[in-house]
Design a protein around this motif. Structure first.
Motif, mmCIF file in Angstrom:
data_model
loop_
_atom_site.group_PDB
_atom_site.id
_atom_site.type_symbol
_atom_site.label_atom_id
_atom_site.label_comp_id
_atom_site.label_asym_id
_atom_site.label_seq_id
_atom_site.Cartn_x
_atom_site.Cartn_y
_atom_site.Cartn_z
ATOM 1 N N ARG A 97 -32.949 -17.140 18.243
ATOM 2 C CA ARG A 97 -34.228 -17.307 18.951
ATOM 3 C C ARG A 97 -35.024 -18.480 18.399
ATOM 4 N NH1 ARG A 97 -36.084 -11.283 17.774
ATOM 5 N NH2 ARG A 97 -34.972 -11.852 15.867
ATOM 6 N N MET A 98 -34.626 -19.000 17.248
ATOM 7 C CA MET A 98 -35.366 -20.088 16.610
ATOM 8 C C MET A 98 -35.035 -21.423 17.277
ATOM 9 S SD MET A 98 -37.227 -19.208 13.807
ATOM 10 C CE MET A 98 -36.993 -20.184 12.298
ATOM 11 N N PRO A 99 -35.985 -22.381 17.258
ATOM 12 C CA PRO A 99 -35.704 -23.704 17.810
ATOM 13 C C PRO A 99 -34.974 -24.614 16.833
ATOM 14 C CG PRO A 99 -37.956 -23.640 17.028
ATOM 15 C CD PRO A 99 -37.398 -22.255 16.811
ATOM 16 N N THR A 100 -34.526 -24.048 15.700
ATOM 17 C CA THR A 100 -33.769 -24.847 14.740
ATOM 18 C C THR A 100 -32.412 -25.213 15.321
ATOM 19 O OG1 THR A 100 -32.919 -22.810 13.747
ATOM 20 C CG2 THR A 100 -34.874 -23.794 12.740
ATOM 21 N N HIS A 148 -35.185 -28.821 13.474
ATOM 22 C CA HIS A 148 -35.375 -28.161 14.754
ATOM 23 C C HIS A 148 -35.109 -29.139 15.895
ATOM 24 C CE1 HIS A 148 -39.258 -30.152 14.995
ATOM 25 N NE2 HIS A 148 -39.719 -29.493 13.925
ATOM 26 N N ILE A 149 -35.254 -28.632 17.120
ATOM 27 C CA ILE A 149 -34.916 -29.417 18.304
ATOM 28 C C ILE A 149 -35.751 -30.699 18.387
ATOM 29 C CG2 ILE A 149 -36.514 -28.056 19.721
ATOM 30 C CD1 ILE A 149 -33.167 -29.616 20.887
ATOM 31 N N ASN A 153 -34.358 -13.299 11.956
ATOM 32 C CA ASN A 153 -33.276 -13.024 11.010
ATOM 33 C C ASN A 153 -32.713 -14.305 10.403
ATOM 34 O OD1 ASN A 153 -33.367 -10.181 11.556
ATOM 35 N ND2 ASN A 153 -32.276 -10.581 13.467
ATOM 36 N N GLY A 154 -33.585 -15.080 9.773
ATOM 37 C CA GLY A 154 -33.145 -16.288 9.090
ATOM 38 C C GLY A 154 -33.366 -17.545 9.906
ATOM 39 N N TRP A 155 -33.136 -18.682 9.262
ATOM 40 C CA TRP A 155 -33.329 -19.982 9.912
ATOM 41 C C TRP A 155 -32.389 -20.164 11.094
ATOM 42 C CZ3 TRP A 155 -37.165 -23.419 8.903
ATOM 43 C CH2 TRP A 155 -37.873 -23.277 7.693
ATOM 44 N N ASP A 156 -31.216 -19.504 11.067
ATOM 45 C CA ASP A 156 -30.264 -19.673 12.153
ATOM 46 C C ASP A 156 -30.331 -18.542 13.173
ATOM 47 O OD1 ASP A 156 -29.147 -17.660 10.631
ATOM 48 O OD2 ASP A 156 -27.101 -18.457 10.720
ATOM 49 N N ARG A 214 -37.181 -15.804 25.289
ATOM 50 C CA ARG A 214 -38.170 -16.645 24.620
ATOM 51 C C ARG A 214 -38.692 -15.942 23.364
ATOM 52 N NH1 ARG A 214 -36.461 -19.311 28.663
ATOM 53 N NH2 ARG A 214 -37.830 -20.553 30.011
ATOM 54 N N LEU A 215 -38.899 -16.709 22.306
ATOM 55 C CA LEU A 215 -39.389 -16.138 21.053
ATOM 56 C C LEU A 215 -40.839 -15.687 21.178
ATOM 57 C CD1 LEU A 215 -38.922 -15.454 18.095
ATOM 58 C CD2 LEU A 215 -39.456 -17.840 17.519
ATOM 59 N N PHE A 216 -41.627 -16.404 22.004
ATOM 60 C CA PHE A 216 -43.044 -16.056 22.202
ATOM 61 C C PHE A 216 -43.294 -15.711 23.668
ATOM 62 C CE2 PHE A 216 -43.019 -18.474 18.292
ATOM 63 C CZ PHE A 216 -43.904 -17.777 17.497
#
Length: 561
Positions: A290-293, A42-43, A284-287, A476-478
């Protein structure tokens, strides 16, 4: 230290490295980045990557990419490949690719050395009992009844643990240090546990696996790491790192140095919780963009240059903080602003018929690819009798100071001419179906009427040439800055239900539709967008909004929204 070195941004770790080189303690710099292949980076990991690789490169050294693959229950080759891709994408090259599993035999031999010297023993207490005997931060621990087990007996049991004679949890190997130490990490920590599970690299060769604290420092020493850079949660583990290396015949003794992690608001940086989001289908997955990955940020449209610039600006310190997501977004805006080609896209289209434009004719207007960079040349923009504009750029009963299109009002079409709205055509339910407008041919660029001023300029796309596109707008995800801040509530309660808006029928210019996955653009007046790396195809584009043109969240906070 050279003048060039003194002109670079510095930090306390860089100063330590400079002092070590100047004093002759080290003749080179060797760092390592040791991720566990049990998820995507992640970031926050990017901060460590930039620090380790950047510092070694600055002083002519090298960085090892070493997988901490000591837990076969959670690790996989797929995760390892994803990590390799992320580090390469960020723009870094490792000097050597290593694995903790490369050293399983040496780690085992060093454990045997401890046992023979009375500094490790095989434990029979359960995990729950070990926690109970360990004490608390204010109360010392108690000696295990197996702490004085004879070395030969522990050696025999440890060998049989390795051979797979016992079930998981039956025994562990503990270092024999100090059960009354104020540092709870020194109260006879577990260094090996039984895991009767195949390893993705070593197969069924091992039935015992080392704990991170044991494998970490010894792997550093085996590889000749000079500066072992860790985040602050390992500061209390440093005495254990040193104790292990002081009590085995290690080839060298690297220096562990801790720095503050990189944390962002409106997201979570715990790999365990990121895994939960993926496995429970909240994203919808690690990628998921919206994810910080890093894979998610890459798919969303972030560039490696923007991430490196972000962490360079944030610097390195020992002070923990949560960084405003807007700072990361601004780093991306700054990067894309200077190199993203411009184009026009209409996300919520309503048709405009230019009633005085000849039926069946078309023309191609010339527009700059980038208004501040003439070297990028020009592009051709198609124009025809029917065009699409944004529905929000027309209002039938507008408020004062509304400078877009309205009945009887005029606006300039970007790169074209001025139009006036003459008639509004509605469906039975009152929805505007199309607008009938006339254009002023004298207001074209290069003609005398081109200097005529109107207060509004809007973007548009030719209906005859525009291509339908799916646009995904991410937020934002949250919904709160710190989803983990309220310990009484599940962080999933704070998921933002509006974090993804899918627009199925946007309209883009033809050259955008011909783009390849990863190509990015600035859609004028709208934001920066990138072709989705998984779903976009030439002629059937799927575009992700990487970032808005302005920080809308900052404006909302300022307005009290």
């Amino acid at each position: 230290m050279s003048a060039e070195e003194t002109s670079r941004p510095t930090n306390f770790i860089r100063n330590i490295v400079i002092d070590d080189l100047d004093s002759g303690k080290h003749s080179t710099v060797v760092t390592r980045f040791p991720p566990e292949p049990n998820g995507h980076l992640h970031i926050g990991h990017a901060k460590s990557i930039c620090l380790n690789f950047g510092l070694a490169a600055e002083f002519g050294g090298g960085t090892h990419l070493r997988f901490d693959d000591t837990n076969p229950l959670k690790e996989s080759e797929d995760f390892a490949r994803a990590i390799l891709a992320d580090v390469s994408w960020l723009g870094f090259e490792w000097k050597e690719l290593r694995h903790a599993s490369d050293y399983f035999e040496q780690l085992y031999d060093y454990a045997v050395h401890l046992i023979r010297n009375g500094k490790a023993y095989v434990e029979e207490l359960s995990a729950e009992q070990i926690r109970e005997y360990r004490g608390t931060l204010t109360e010392p621990g108690r000696d295990s009844p197996w702490r004085d087990r004879p070395a030969e007996e522990s050696l025999d049991l440890f060998d049989r643990m390795r051979a797979g004679e016992f079930e998981d949890g039956r025994y562990v190997l503990r270092a024999r240090i100090d059960m009354s130490s104020p540092n709870i990490n020194l109260r006879d920590p577990v260094i090996y546990r039984i895991r009767n599970a195949p390893h993705h690299r070593t197969g069924d060769a091992w039935h015992i696996y080392p704990m991170y604290d044991w494998a970490h420092g010894i792997s550093d020493a085996i590889e000749g790491i000079t500066h072992s850079l860790c985040t602050l949660e390992f500061e209390d583990h440093r005495p254990l790192y040193d104790w292990f290396l002081d009590n085995i015949p290690a080839p060298c003794h690297p220096q562990q140095i801790e720095f503050a992690r990189g944390n962002l608001d409106y997201t979570v940086m715990s790999k365990r919780r990121l895994r939960q989001l993926v496995e429970e289908g909240h994203v919808n997955g690690w990628d998921d963009p919206r994810m910080p990955t890093l894979s998610g940020l890459r798919r969303r449209g972030y560039t490696p240059e923007s991430i490196r610039a972000f962490w360079n600006e944030m610097g390195v310190s020992k002070s923990e903080s949560i960084i405003d997501m807007g700072v990361l977004e601004n780093a991306l805006r700054n990067d894309l602003n200077v190199r993203a080609p411009r184009s026009m896209a209409v996300l919520d289209p309503v048709k405009v018929v230019l009633t005085n434009y000849p039926e069946g004719e078309e023309e191609w207007l010339e527009a700059p690819v980038h208004p501040q960079d003439e070297s990028m040349g020009t592009r051709q923009v198609a124009l025809s009798r029917k065009i699409w504009i944004e529905r929000a750029d027309f209002m039938e009963d507008p408020p004062r100071k509304y400078f877009r299109l309205k009945p009887g009002g005029e606006v300039r079409l970007r790169h074209a001419f001025i139009i006036r709205c003459d008639d509004v055509i509605k469906d039975a339910d009152g929805t505007v179906r199309e607008l009938h407008c006339t254009f002023d041919p004298e207001s074209r660029s290069g003609l005398p009427g081109a200097s005529r001023k109107v207060k509004g300029t809007i973007h548009w796309v030719s209906a005859a040439h525009g291509v339908r596109a799916e646009v995904r707008q991410y937020d934002r995800l949250f919904s709160v800055p710190n989803p983990l801040g309220d310990k009484s509530r599940d962080f999933l309660e704070f998921l933002n239900p509006d974090s993804l808006e899918v627009i199925p029928d946007a309209v883009v210019e033809p050259e955008v539709a011909r783009g390849e996955p990863g190509d990015f653009y600035q859609f004028e007046r709208t934001g920066y967008f990138v072709h989705d790396s998984e779903d976009s195809r030439p002629g059937s584009p799927v575009l992700n909004r990487a970032v808005t043109l302005r920080d809308t969240w900052a404006r909302l906070r300022k307005a009290g929204g």
